[in-house]
Design an enzyme around this catalytic site. Structure first.
Site, short mmCIF file in Angstrom:
data_model
loop_
_atom_site.label_atom_id
_atom_site.label_comp_id
_atom_site.label_asym_id
_atom_site.label_seq_id
_atom_site.Cartn_x
_atom_site.Cartn_y
_atom_site.Cartn_z
N PRO A 96 -27.43 67.65 2.64
CG PRO A 96 -27.81 66.18 0.86
CD PRO A 96 -27.00 66.33 2.11
CG ASN A 147 26.61 81.78 5.83
OD1 ASN A 147 27.23 80.74 5.95
ND2 ASN A 147 26.91 82.88 6.51
CE1 TYR A 151 35.96 77.82 0.31
CE2 TYR A 151 35.20 79.55 1.80
CZ TYR A 151 35.04 78.81 0.64
OH TYR A 151 33.98 79.07 -0.19
#
Length: 381
Positions: free
Chosen positions: A292, A143, A114
């Protein structure tokens, strides 16, 4: 400007195309790039004959196409050297000496198939640049991580994020291995700077300045902590830029049916109280729902401080300094007018729902609740 992008459907290519489209549509700005640009995409699905036309028209080329996980070893050289050679031949044919950026790798200095193929592509471009005078930008990337990177391919970060979010096992052979990482948004920003060709370029090799070196085991620990945060409610420490970028990457790998997660609602006849987010250095956020006529609170703190924001319903928040028994301060609040109330230390306080429907209050406190040191003292306002 016409910009040719080879490998436009690859990881870096997709992100670069997305940002260039943002610039075209003026959703993003870049001072040196006009929104009047054309993006010429070339990838494996593109008709090969179009490359000839693109090489004739292009004003700048981002050469991102390459091979890094072939079936046969010979494909390294065919993809990373052979295609580059074909590209340059077409540019020569049309006498187009436009600037070229190429995506290479830090492995170009290594003795492996590579690395050798990437180095061969670099050398070919260097010779071409010397012959034609074309400006050249060679980026040897480490990376690269971020959204849209393919897991279980050639990125450990993508694989870890995907597997951990999908409850799949991961393999870490050596947690002490040093990884050099760079974030995709930083890469794209750097590549867009290449388009500022008014600057005199004196080098051929470039790198993204925001690279981060970190041990493989530390990356895994961070990603696993991101998953655990849904249970602990603790968000990561975003003061560290790398952690911030890694967390954004992690979220992009969540399964599409798992974007949401439940919270524990503490419910009684008065309403409910639910912790939402916790941070080791920024406190915590909770959601309080009052029925309430209900009053909650009637306590004070020495050091702990809070902010209240009523987002629905209406009510009153009352204060009294604990050393002043007769002086009560009252603020009326409503979801129709969003305003934040600071809760000073040394003041006992409560909140009463004066409406006919539930009152919803977002509450922030500067520290995570510690039952061993609650710093909360009951006293009626």
């Amino acid at each position: 400007m016409k910009i040719l992008i080879t490998g436009s459907q690859g990881f870096i290519g997709k992100n670069l195309v997305a940002e260039l489209n943002n610039i075209k549509e003026k959703k993003s700005t870049c001072a040196h790039i006009s929104s009047e640009l054309s993006i010429l995409e070339f990838n494996r699905n593109t008709d090969v004959s179009l490359l000839d036309e693109y090489c004739k028209e292009a004003n700048f080329i981002f050469h991102l196409a390459g091979v890094n996980r072939p079936r046969e070893e010979k494909e390294f050289m065919e993809g990373n050297y052979g295609f580059t050679k074909d590209l340059l031949s077409l540019l020569k044919k049309h006498q187009n000496a436009c600037p070229i950026m190429i995506s290479s790798s830090i492995q170009a200095t290594l003795d492996n198939p590579y690395g050798k193929s990437k180095k061969a592509g670099e050398d070919l471009l260097l010779k071409y640049s010397q012959e034609t005078g074309a400006e050249l930008f060679i980026y040897r990337f480490p990376n690269v991580f971020g959204k849209w990177c393919r897991p279980n391919y050639n990125s450990a970060v993508a694989t870890f994020c995907h597997n951990i979010t999908h409850d799949l096992p991961i393999q870490v052979n050596n947690p002490n291995v040093d990884m050099t990482l760079v974030y995709i948004d930083d890469v794209v920003k750097e590549l867009l700077n290449c388009l500022n060709i008014s600057e005199n370029k004196t080098e051929n090799y470039y790198k993204v300045s925001s690279e981060r070196k970190i041990k493989l085991g530390s990356i895994v620990e961070l990603i696993e902590s991101f998953k655990e945060s849904r249970k602990t409610l603790q968000v990561p420490k975003f003061s560290d830029p790398f952690t911030k970028k890694l967390y954004s990457t992690y979220l992009s790998y969540l399964p599409e049916d798992q974007f949401s997660y439940p919270l524990k609602m503490n419910i009684d006849e008065r309403g409910s109280f639910t912790e939402f987010i916790k941070s080791s250095d920024r406190g915590q956020v909770s959601v309080n729902i009052s029925k309430p006529g209900i009053t909650k609170g009637n306590h004070w703190h020495h050091t702990k401080n809070e902010k209240f924001l009523v987002v629905s319903g209406k009510g009153a928040i009352r204060f009294r300094r604990v050393d002043e028994p007769s002086k009560v301060i009252e603020y009326f609040v409503s979801g129709n007018k969003l305003e934040v109330l600071d809760i000073p230390v040394g003041y006992t306080h409560n909140i009463e729902n004066l409406g006919e429907s539930d009152m919803v209050t977002v509450m922030w406190v500067n520290e995570i609740f510690d039952p061993k040191r609650p710093d909360t003292y009951f006293e009626v306002v």
